[in-house]
Design a protein around this motif. Structure first.
Motif, PDB file in Angstrom:
ATOM      1  N   TYR A  21       0.948  -1.082   0.015  1.00  0.00           N
ATOM      2  CA  TYR A  21      -0.106   0.342   0.265  1.00  0.00           C
ATOM      3  C   TYR A  21       0.744   0.970   0.096  1.00  0.00           C
ATOM      4  O   TYR A  21       1.604   1.563   0.712  1.00  0.00           O
ATOM      5  N   LEU A  22       0.699   2.182  -1.073  1.00  0.00           N
ATOM      6  CA  LEU A  22       1.477   3.019  -0.984  1.00  0.00           C
ATOM      7  C   LEU A  22       0.641   4.571  -0.866  1.00  0.00           C
ATOM      8  O   LEU A  22      -0.132   4.360  -2.130  1.00  0.00           O
ATOM      9  N   ARG A  23       0.563   5.267  -0.066  1.00  0.00           N
ATOM     10  CA  ARG A  23      -0.275   6.822  -0.070  1.00  0.00           C
ATOM     11  C   ARG A  23       0.907   8.248  -0.434  1.00  0.00           C
ATOM     12  O   ARG A  23       1.090   8.234  -0.129  1.00  0.00           O
ATOM     13  N   VAL A  24       0.087   8.543  -1.948  1.00  0.00           N
ATOM     14  CA  VAL A  24       1.146   9.738  -2.092  1.00  0.00           C
ATOM     15  C   VAL A  24       0.625  10.770  -0.511  1.00  0.00           C
ATOM     16  O   VAL A  24       1.408  11.620  -0.719  1.00  0.00           O
ATOM     17  N   ASP A  25      -0.490  10.985  -0.461  1.00  0.00           N
ATOM     18  CA  ASP A  25      -0.207  12.093   1.179  1.00  0.00           C
ATOM     19  C   ASP A  25       0.637  11.460   2.285  1.00  0.00           C
ATOM     20  O   ASP A  25       0.975  12.492   2.686  1.00  0.00           O
ATOM     21  N   ALA A  26       1.124  10.711   2.219  1.00  0.00           N
ATOM     22  CA  ALA A  26       2.085   9.925   3.222  1.00  0.00           C
ATOM     23  C   ALA A  26       3.849  11.079   2.916  1.00  0.00           C
ATOM     24  O   ALA A  26       4.229  11.605   3.492  1.00  0.00           O
ATOM     25  N   VAL A  27       3.914  10.138   1.603  1.00  0.00           N
ATOM     26  CA  VAL A  27       4.705  11.134   0.925  1.00  0.00           C
ATOM     27  C   VAL A  27       4.769  12.585   0.426  1.00  0.00           C
ATOM     28  O   VAL A  27       6.185  13.433   1.502  1.00  0.00           O
ATOM     29  N   GLU A  28       4.276  12.764   0.124  1.00  0.00           N
ATOM     30  CA  GLU A  28       3.609  14.588   0.301  1.00  0.00           C
ATOM     31  C   GLU A  28       3.814  15.299   2.063  1.00  0.00           C
ATOM     32  O   GLU A  28       4.170  16.786   1.752  1.00  0.00           O
ATOM     33  N   THR A  29       3.414  14.887   2.957  1.00  0.00           N
ATOM     34  CA  THR A  29       3.345  15.365   4.466  1.00  0.00           C
ATOM     35  C   THR A  29       4.680  15.464   4.471  1.00  0.00           C
ATOM     36  O   THR A  29       5.832  16.392   4.769  1.00  0.00           O
ATOM     37  N   ALA A  30       5.561  14.461   4.519  1.00  0.00           N
ATOM     38  CA  ALA A  30       6.974  13.973   4.652  1.00  0.00           C
ATOM     39  C   ALA A  30       8.277  15.024   3.892  1.00  0.00           C
ATOM     40  O   ALA A  30       8.559  15.531   4.217  1.00  0.00           O
ATOM     41  N   LEU A  31       7.448  14.948   3.053  1.00  0.00           N
ATOM     42  CA  LEU A  31       7.888  16.302   1.768  1.00  0.00           C
ATOM     43  C   LEU A  31       7.642  17.342   2.311  1.00  0.00           C
ATOM     44  O   LEU A  31       9.132  18.365   2.262  1.00  0.00           O
ATOM     45  N   GLY A  32       7.217  17.359   2.586  1.00  0.00           N
ATOM     46  CA  GLY A  32       6.265  18.891   3.066  1.00  0.00           C
ATOM     47  C   GLY A  32       6.667  19.261   4.572  1.00  0.00           C
ATOM     48  O   GLY A  32       6.987  20.794   5.109  1.00  0.00           O
ATOM     49  N   ARG A  33       7.992  18.673   4.972  1.00  0.00           N
ATOM     50  CA  ARG A  33       8.652  18.958   6.389  1.00  0.00           C
ATOM     51  C   ARG A  33       9.762  20.061   5.770  1.00  0.00           C
ATOM     52  O   ARG A  33      10.200  20.268   7.038  1.00  0.00           O
ATOM     53  N   PHE A  34       9.885  19.440   5.097  1.00  0.00           N
ATOM     54  CA  PHE A  34      11.550  20.606   4.579  1.00  0.00           C
ATOM     55  C   PHE A  34      11.400  20.886   3.729  1.00  0.00           C
ATOM     56  O   PHE A  34      12.321  21.773   3.728  1.00  0.00           O
ATOM     57  N   ARG A  35      10.056  21.420   2.809  1.00  0.00           N
ATOM     58  CA  ARG A  35       9.650  22.463   1.890  1.00  0.00           C
ATOM     59  C   ARG A  35       8.393  23.241   1.386  1.00  0.00           C
ATOM     60  O   ARG A  35       7.590  21.946   1.836  1.00  0.00           O
TER      61      ARG A  35
END
Length: 185
Positions: free
Chosen positions: A47-61
Motif C-alpha cells: 500500500y502506497l499513499r501519496v499523502d504520506a510522501v507529500e506530508t514527509a516532503l512538506g516537512r522540508f519545503r
C-alpha cells in the motif's frame, strides 16, 4: 545428524503471475483511503499513499508539487518488479497524473487497474471533508473550499484511459466491488 524436515523437489519453477498496480483515484474526501486500505488489508498488497510522501516532503519545503507522485511511482515500480501487487492511494486530479500510472505499469509489465471513487451525494461528501481529521502526523487535510477549487479535471476515457467508477456511500459495498475487479483481472 539432523532430521530431514521436508523433501526438496526439482523441476520447473512456476513464474509468478503478472503483478497488478491498482490505483484508487478520486476527489479528496470521496473514500479513497478507506477503500485503498480495505483492499490492502484484504489482498495483502503493498500500500502506497501519496499523502504520506507529500506530508514527509512538506516537512522540508513548502512547495512539494508533483514530487510526491514521482516518489510513489518509483516505489510502485520497485515493488512490482519484486512481484508484489501494489495499491496506490492518490487523488490523481489531472491527466498527467493519470498517464503516469499507465507509464509505470507498462514500464514494469504490470496489469493496471484504475478505480475512481465517487460520492455523488454532495451533502455527505461535504460532511466527510469537514469532519475529517489527519491520520498522518503533520498532514493538513483539505477544507471543503479546497475540495471545491482543487483543480480536478473530469475523467476522459480517451485521454485518461479506462477506469471503474465505484460509489463509496457504502464502504463495504465499495470494497466488494473493488475486490471483484481484482479477482477478474
Amino acid at each position: 545428524m539432523g532430521a530431514v524436515l521436508g523433501k526438496v523437489e526439482t523441476g520447473a519453477v512456476q513464474p509468478p503471475s503478472r503483478p497488478w498496480l491498482l490505483v484508487v483515484a478520486g476527489r479528496p474526501g470521496s473514500g479513497k483511503t478507506t477503500l485503498a486500505t480495505g483492499l490492502a488489508s484484504t489482498t495483502r498488497a503493498c500500500y502506497l499513499r501519496v499523502d504520506a510522501v507529500e506530508t514527509a516532503l512538506g516537512r522540508f519545503r513548502n512547495d512539494v508539487g508533483a514530487d510526491g507522485y514521482a516518489v510513489i511511482h518509483e516505489l510502485a515500480a520497485f515493488n512490482l518488479l519484486l512481484g508484489s501487487n501494489v495499491i496506490v492511494d492518490a487523488v490523481s486530479p489531472v491527466p498527467e497524473a493519470r498517464a503516469g500510472w499507465r507509464s509505470t505499469a507498462q514500464a514494469v509489465g504490470a496489469t493496471l487497474i484504475v478505480i475512481e471513487t465517487s460520492l455523488t451525494d454532495e451533502a455527505e461528501h461535504r460532511r466527510r471533508v469537514e469532519n475529517r481529521t489527519p491520520d498522518i502526523p503533520g498532514h493538513r487535510v483539505p477544507t471543503w473550499q479546497d475540495v471545491q477549487h482543487d483543480g480536478w479535471v473530469p475523467w476522459d476515457v480517451e485521454r485518461d484511459g479506462a477506469r471503474t467508477v465505484i460509489a463509496t456511500v457504502d464502504d463495504s459495498a465499495a470494497l466488494s466491488t473493488a475486490l471483484m475487479l481484482v479477482h477478474k483481472r
